[in-house]
Design an enzyme around this catalytic site. Structure first.
Site: not given
Ligand code: PRP
Length: 181
Positions: A44-45, A100-101, A104, A132, A153, A160, A166
Site C-alpha cells: 500500500k505504501g 515503491e515508497d 530498505d 535507505k 523510522f 505507515d 499514511r
C-alpha cells in the site's frame, strides 16, 4: 501541514516532495517516451507517491497494482515476500517501472524484479520515493531514487507504522516511544 503527536520531526516537506516528484516524472517521461510504460504500484505504501508521479508524467502510461507483504506489523523486514495481489496486465514485451515508497533491505524489490523479468517483460526498472542505502542487504539496482534517507523510522506520504500515518502529507520521523518493540 497535517501532523500528529507521535511525530518527532518532518524529514521531507510536502513542497520538497512535490518538486522532486515533478523532476522524476520529467525524467521518466523523457526516458519512456513512445514506450507506453506499464507503471506498477506496490501497495500500500506507494499509493500516494504513485498517484502524484503518474499524474505528473506527460506521456501515455498504463497502470497496474501489486500487493506484497514483507513487514507484518513491526519495523524489521522478515526477508521474505508474500504476493497478496498480482497485476492483471500481461507483461510480455512491456517496459515495466516498479514504483515503491521505500527500498530498505532491497529484498522486496530484488524479488519483484526477478519475478517480473521471468514473466517476459522487455525491461524492468524501479522508481522509489525513499531509499535507505545503509540498510541494504542485497545488491539491487534502483534506477530512479527521489530521496536517500538515514536509518530512522519514517512515516507519512503513504508510509505507515502499523497501518497509521499514511495520510500525513510529508515524510516524518516517528517518535521512538511510539514504536512498540
Ligand atoms: C515496505 C515497502 C517495500 C518494502 C521495502 O512495504 O513498501 O515494499 O517494505 O522493504 P525491503 O527493501 O526491506 O524489502 P510494507 O511491507 O511495509 O508494506 P506496505 O507498503 O503495505 O506498507
Amino acid at each position: 501541514m497535517k501532523t500528529h503527536e507521535n511525530i518527532e520531526k518532518v524529514l521531507i516537506t510536502k513542497e520538497e516532495i512535490a518538486e522532486k516528484v515533478k523532476e522524476t516524472a520529467e525524467k521518466l517521461s523523457a526516458d519512456y517516451k513512445d514506450k507506453n510504460p506499464l507503471m506498477i504500484c506496490v501497495l500500500k505504501g506507494a499509493a500516494v507517491f504513485f498517484a502524484d508521479l503518474t499524474r505528473a508524467m506527460d506521456i501515455d502510461v498504463e497502470t497496474d497494482f501489486m500487493a506484497i507483504s514483507s513487514y507484518g506489523g513491526g519495523t524489521k523486514s522478515s526477508g521474505q515476500i508474500r504476493l497478496i495481489k498480482d497485476v492483471s496486465i500481461n507483461l510480455v514485451g512491456r517496459d515495466v517501472v516498479i514504483v515503491e515508497d521505500i527500498v530498505d533491505s532491497g529484498n522486496t524489490l530484488k524479488n519483484l524484479k526477478t519475478l517480473l523479468d521471468a514473466r517476459g517483460a522487455r525491461s524492468v526498472a524501479a522508481c522509489c520515493l525513499l531509499s535507505k542505502p545503509s540498510r541494504r542487504t542485497c545488491d539491487v539496482g534502483v534506477e530512479y531514487v527521489c530521496f536517500e534517507v538515514p536509518d530512522e523510522f519514517v512515516v507519512g506520504y503513504g508510509l505507515d507504522y502499523a497501518e497509521k500515518y499514511r495520510n500525513l502529507d510529508s515524510v516524518c520521523v516517528l517518535r521512538k516511544e511510539a514504536i512498540k518493540s
